[in-house]
Design a protein around this motif. Structure first.
Motif, mmCIF file in Angstrom:
data_model
loop_
_atom_site.group_PDB
_atom_site.id
_atom_site.type_symbol
_atom_site.label_atom_id
_atom_site.label_comp_id
_atom_site.label_asym_id
_atom_site.label_seq_id
_atom_site.Cartn_x
_atom_site.Cartn_y
_atom_site.Cartn_z
ATOM 1 N N LEU A 86 -7.060 -0.481 -12.901
ATOM 2 C CA LEU A 86 -7.874 -1.287 -12.584
ATOM 3 C C LEU A 86 -6.389 -1.254 -11.129
ATOM 4 O O LEU A 86 -6.614 -1.228 -9.504
ATOM 5 C CB LEU A 86 -7.662 -2.260 -12.334
ATOM 6 N N GLY A 87 -5.237 -0.360 -11.355
ATOM 7 C CA GLY A 87 -4.512 -0.312 -10.921
ATOM 8 C C GLY A 87 -4.374 1.193 -9.617
ATOM 9 O O GLY A 87 -4.059 0.232 -8.771
ATOM 10 N N LYS A 88 -4.722 1.899 -10.309
ATOM 11 C CA LYS A 88 -5.389 2.857 -9.131
ATOM 12 C C LYS A 88 -6.330 2.536 -8.358
ATOM 13 O O LYS A 88 -6.463 3.070 -7.223
ATOM 14 C CB LYS A 88 -5.639 3.826 -10.409
ATOM 15 N N TRP A 89 -7.271 1.941 -8.682
ATOM 16 C CA TRP A 89 -8.381 1.733 -8.296
ATOM 17 C C TRP A 89 -8.251 0.743 -7.130
ATOM 18 O O TRP A 89 -8.002 0.567 -5.875
ATOM 19 C CB TRP A 89 -9.715 0.779 -8.715
ATOM 20 N N ALA A 90 -6.983 -0.425 -6.929
ATOM 21 C CA ALA A 90 -6.093 -1.290 -6.167
ATOM 22 C C ALA A 90 -5.168 -0.159 -5.456
ATOM 23 O O ALA A 90 -5.241 -1.254 -4.016
ATOM 24 C CB ALA A 90 -5.092 -2.008 -6.507
ATOM 25 N N HIS A 91 -5.298 0.921 -5.762
ATOM 26 C CA HIS A 91 -3.733 1.158 -4.906
ATOM 27 C C HIS A 91 -4.888 2.295 -4.415
ATOM 28 O O HIS A 91 -3.901 2.392 -2.583
ATOM 29 C CB HIS A 91 -3.114 2.667 -6.273
ATOM 30 N N CYS A 92 -5.669 2.833 -4.629
ATOM 31 C CA CYS A 92 -6.811 3.939 -3.568
ATOM 32 C C CYS A 92 -6.956 2.735 -2.466
ATOM 33 O O CYS A 92 -7.559 3.380 -1.085
ATOM 34 C CB CYS A 92 -8.313 4.306 -4.240
ATOM 35 N N HIS A 93 -8.122 1.520 -3.046
ATOM 36 C CA HIS A 93 -8.088 0.754 -2.253
ATOM 37 C C HIS A 93 -7.031 0.472 -1.058
ATOM 38 O O HIS A 93 -6.857 0.285 0.913
ATOM 39 C CB HIS A 93 -9.012 -0.613 -2.756
ATOM 40 N N ALA A 94 -5.747 0.205 -1.558
ATOM 41 C CA ALA A 94 -4.658 0.191 -0.086
ATOM 42 C C ALA A 94 -4.501 1.679 0.754
ATOM 43 O O ALA A 94 -4.306 1.064 1.683
ATOM 44 C CB ALA A 94 -3.328 -0.092 -1.176
ATOM 45 N N VAL A 95 -4.301 1.702 0.144
ATOM 46 C CA VAL A 95 -4.496 3.618 0.633
ATOM 47 C C VAL A 95 -5.831 3.972 2.406
ATOM 48 O O VAL A 95 -5.270 4.561 3.408
ATOM 49 C CB VAL A 95 -3.861 4.497 0.443
ATOM 50 N N LYS A 96 -6.604 3.232 1.755
ATOM 51 C CA LYS A 96 -7.865 3.211 2.524
ATOM 52 C C LYS A 96 -8.055 2.920 3.180
ATOM 53 O O LYS A 96 -7.928 3.079 5.013
ATOM 54 C CB LYS A 96 -9.583 3.905 1.953
ATOM 55 N N ALA A 97 -7.902 1.386 3.569
ATOM 56 C CA ALA A 97 -7.550 0.531 4.174
ATOM 57 C C ALA A 97 -6.666 0.168 5.243
ATOM 58 O O ALA A 97 -6.097 -0.633 6.684
ATOM 59 C CB ALA A 97 -7.375 -1.269 3.286
ATOM 60 N N GLY A 98 -5.023 2.027 4.486
ATOM 61 C CA GLY A 98 -4.329 1.307 5.646
ATOM 62 C C GLY A 98 -3.453 0.121 5.144
ATOM 63 O O GLY A 98 -2.562 -0.248 6.914
ATOM 64 N N GLN A 99 -2.492 -0.239 4.371
ATOM 65 C CA GLN A 99 -2.591 -1.603 3.939
ATOM 66 C C GLN A 99 -1.143 -1.747 3.060
ATOM 67 O O GLN A 99 -0.645 -2.241 2.976
ATOM 68 C CB GLN A 99 -3.232 -2.494 3.629
ATOM 69 N N ILE A 100 -0.442 -0.408 3.319
ATOM 70 C CA ILE A 100 0.618 -0.353 2.425
ATOM 71 C C ILE A 100 1.597 0.141 3.291
ATOM 72 O O ILE A 100 2.472 0.330 3.415
ATOM 73 C CB ILE A 100 0.517 1.900 1.145
ATOM 74 N N ASP A 101 2.559 -1.320 2.866
ATOM 75 C CA ASP A 101 3.609 -1.683 3.745
ATOM 76 C C ASP A 101 5.183 -1.432 2.605
ATOM 77 O O ASP A 101 4.720 -0.912 1.639
ATOM 78 C CB ASP A 101 3.655 -2.529 4.377
ATOM 79 N N ALA A 102 6.532 -1.652 2.814
ATOM 80 C CA ALA A 102 7.348 -1.441 1.886
ATOM 81 C C ALA A 102 6.906 -2.291 1.348
ATOM 82 O O ALA A 102 7.751 -1.822 -0.226
ATOM 83 C CB ALA A 102 8.747 -1.527 2.227
ATOM 84 N N ILE A 103 6.568 -3.929 1.260
ATOM 85 C CA ILE A 103 6.687 -4.234 -0.200
ATOM 86 C C ILE A 103 5.939 -3.785 -0.873
ATOM 87 O O ILE A 103 5.823 -3.950 -2.687
ATOM 88 C CB ILE A 103 6.616 -5.864 -0.052
ATOM 89 N N LEU A 104 4.549 -3.555 -0.465
ATOM 90 C CA LEU A 104 3.337 -3.146 -1.910
ATOM 91 C C LEU A 104 3.464 -2.078 -1.918
ATOM 92 O O LEU A 104 3.414 -1.613 -3.119
ATOM 93 C CB LEU A 104 2.139 -3.055 -0.509
ATOM 94 N N HIS A 105 4.599 -0.741 -1.221
ATOM 95 C CA HIS A 105 4.841 0.035 -1.804
ATOM 96 C C HIS A 105 5.741 0.286 -2.876
ATOM 97 O O HIS A 105 5.383 1.090 -4.525
ATOM 98 C CB HIS A 105 5.168 1.041 -0.748
ATOM 99 N N ALA A 106 6.685 -0.855 -3.064
ATOM 100 C CA ALA A 106 7.949 -1.667 -4.119
ATOM 101 C C ALA A 106 6.908 -2.050 -5.218
ATOM 102 O O ALA A 106 7.293 -1.579 -6.497
ATOM 103 C CB ALA A 106 8.740 -1.619 -3.636
ATOM 104 N N SER A 107 5.772 -2.423 -4.903
ATOM 105 C CA SER A 107 4.490 -2.831 -5.927
ATOM 106 C C SER A 107 3.877 -2.033 -6.526
ATOM 107 O O SER A 107 3.958 -2.052 -7.853
ATOM 108 C CB SER A 107 4.034 -3.811 -5.592
#
Length: 666
Positions: A297-318
């Protein structure tokens, strides 16, 4: 400090407290340097100062203010509040705030409500709530912002009695709290864990008609979620007609903090039907998935974040934290190296990742890289470094880090962070074999919490100093500190290693009867080990068979080890059968059983056990050692030949072995 004292302090001119224009040239700043320097006017200076404050260049904003004064311009009604915004954003620079205050009083702004409000905020954010109170008391006219700033200041330092008293005085003077005031009070109720006060404030909010205000709604949700009122939060959330992203984030975060992965995912899926999740939503979701180590599920959330272009510094650290906690260290390192800008938080997260995955030397090397990159290590990073040295057993490194902490007064301020760091240093000394230095560190911890007390007890237990552990426990009780289950686990271990059978049994009973702590499998294991070491094997077996919990491999392993010590092959064989049913691949227990048979000269059983190990191709995990030579550390595994100087090392070992044999023959 009263105004007279502040006026006397005006000798500390601002130009001596902040960098000058020459010391910090504006040409290096991304904001273009205006031509206002040619024809200085207060309005243009204010515009430049505001631009730098808005962009986060607070030191440069203060330098501009210094240049304004040196250029002959006169600060006006807007200048000082702008400068106070910069001071509010600086850490622990109350001296700068005092200087600004002096200059403003001399310029005639002592009675300006707008200036006083920002001055109070600057003091509060720099830990000077007493100074803020003096400003407040001397104001001729106060508005809602004045009261709210002071309430926030008292809540920030934990003086909740004063924070909750001020709203009554405020209403007595004819002012009603604003939504921001109510949000501050709700946060204070949450911080004070004041359930009754929070419920009363909730009723007041409804009565005043602020129930539909978004800020107040979200503050109420946050308060009840942090106070663990799940059903109340869900009911209030369902009653909100127009839910915002912040409201959904509070709900997802609540389920995440409770470890309810399904609840967090369900809320996330429902949120997508109404609104687009933010990076904060995904950060909270990843936190829940990291706790459950749900890699899929974590990989699924990661893929969703990449597709939505929502990876900021805080999410990257998470994401780095998530993959490290799931054991995917290689992927975590890859994400870490891909970060364009590495914050102190990201460095610390990666250090934790190495530590949690047993890569202790890599933890130290990453810390060295962090220093080389010019970052000042925070307390979290230093704590990780101390823990890595504890696992490596490198006392010299640990002493070096402790010296760094002392030189920088890192352990002197007190507070929970300093207690945690001091406890880590204590643990390091105990694990590196220096129990006296561990005790010295313990005595110097200003605010000892239950973790500090328990760590010192555990240190004595590891060193076999059972009586010292008991003495510390009695002192702990005298000081009113209530022991927890971990404390009793350390005490039972101390009694076990010191042969204090009667004291250990009394502690076990005390834990249940006096402190109402339900024993866990680890407590029973310590009790079995305690009885087994003293030869009371029958009583140890009675403990196992009489347990409410299901016995695991550890408790049967403790009994098996005791059977080997006292050469009880019958009971040892029984314990081994139970063990092999639970952990068939554990080579260590097979070796113990084989040694029990050999001790009884039952050579057929010994041979049969050895053949079984060979047939099943069981391999015992080798031990390792860390050796430090001239500041460099090398890790050796039993039978290791991978070291670059392996041949020379084994040659020296052979020479030492021959010398040992020759000396023995002599």
């Amino acid at each position: 400090m009263c105004h007279t004292a502040l006026l006397k302090a005006s000798a500390f001119a601002l130009k001596h407290r902040v960098p000058s224009i020459a010391a910090r040239p504006l040409s290096s700043n991304p904001i273009a340097e205006p031509k206002a320097f040619l024809t200085p006017s207060t309005d243009r200076w204010n515009s430049m100062i505001r631009a730098h404050v808005d962009s986060g260049h607070f030191h440069t904003a203060l330098s501009l203010f210094s240049a304004l004064r040196e250029g002959g311009a006169r600060p006006d009604h807007y200048t000082f509040p702008l400068v106070n915004r910069a001071v509010s954003s600086l850490a622990s620079r109350i001296d700068v705030g005092e200087a600004i205050h002096c200059l403003a009083i001399k310029a005639g702004f002592a009675g300006d409500v707008y200036f006083c409000n920002t001055m109070m905020e600057a003091y509060v954010r720099n830990g000077g709530v007493g100074m803020a109170r003096h400003v407040f008391d001397e104001m001729c006219v106060r508005d809602v912002v004045s009261w709210t700033s002071l309430i926030s200041g008292y809540a920030r330092v934990g003086d909740f009695d004063e924070a909750f008293d001020l709203p009554h005085r405020m209403r007595a003077e004819g002012l009603q709290p604003s939504p921001v005031t109510l949000a501050v009070l709700l946060r204070a109720c949450c911080a004070a864990a004041d359930v009754a006060g929070g419920c009363q404030l909730h009723g007041f909010v409804i009565k005043m008609g602020f129930g539909g205000h978004e800020l107040v709604q979200n503050s109420i949700l946050t308060m009840f979620s942090k106070l663990s009122f799940l059903e109340v939060v869900q009911k209030l959330f369902d009653d909100i007609q127009n839910r915002s992203v912040a409201s959904w984030n509070i709900l997802v975060s609540m389920y995440s903090s409770m470890g309810d992965v399904s609840g967090a995912i369900d809320s996330y899926e429902k949120m997508k039907m109404e609104l687009s999740p933010s990076s904060e939503t995904l950060t909270s979701l990843l936190s829940a998935l990291a706790k459950s180590e749900d890699l899929r599920l974590g990989k699924w959330a990661h893929c969703h974040a990449v597709k939505a272009g929502q990876i900021d510094a805080i999410l990257h650290a998470s994401l780095v934290d998530f993959y490290a906690k799931c054991g995917e260290l290689e992927f975590a390192v890859q994400l870490y190296e891909e970060a364009q800008t590495k914050s102190t938080t990201l460095w610390c997260i990666m250090m934790w990742g190495f530590l949690q995955n047993g890569e202790f030397l890599e933890t130290v090397h990453l810390f060295q890289r962090m220093q080389e990159a010019g970052f000042m290590p925070g307390k979290d990073a230093l704590r990780v470094l101390v823990m890595a040295c504890s696992h490596l057993g490198v006392l010299m490194w640990g002493k070096g880090i402790h010296g760094y902490l002392i030189r920088n007064n890192t352990l002197e301020a007190g507070g929970s962070d300093d207690t945690a760091l001091g406890t880590s240093v204590l643990n390091m000394y105990a694990k590196c074999g220096s129990i006296d230095l561990a005790r010295r560190c313990f005595d110097r911890i200003a605010e000892k919490d239950i973790v500090a007390w328990t760590s010192m007890v555990e240190g004595y237990a590891v060193h076999g100093l059972g009586m010292e552990a008991l003495d510390l426990f009695y002192r702990m009780k005298e000081e009113g500190v209530r022991p927890n289950s971990v404390t009793f686990l350390s005490l039972l271990s101390a009694c076990s290693h010191s042969g204090l059978v009667r004291e250990g049994c009394e502690l076990f009973d005390c834990m249940i009867t006096r402190y109402c702590i339900r024993p866990e499998i680890s407590h029973y294991t310590c009790l079995v080990d305690l009885l087994g070491r003293s030869g009371r094997l029958g009583e140890a077996l009675d403990v196992i068979t009489g347990m409410i919990a299901e016995p695991d491999g550890r408790i049967w392993g403790a009994l098996l080890a005791s059977c080997r010590t006292h050469s009880d092959s019958v009971l040892g064989n029984y314990a081994a059968k139970k063990l092999f049913g639970l952990e068939p691949d554990n080579m260590g227990y097979q070796v113990v059983l084989s040694n029990i048979f050999a001790g009884d000269e039952r050579w057929e059983e010994t041979e049969r056990t050895r053949k079984l190990m060979h047939r099943e191709e069981l391999r015992k995990k080798p031990g390792w050692s860390c050796v430090q030579v001239k500041g460099m550390s090398d890790v050796f595994v039993a039978g290791d030949k991978s070291h670059p100087q392996g041949a020379k090392i084994y040659e020296v070992l052979g020479c030492l072995a021959r010398q040992s044999e020759e000396s023995r023959d002599c």
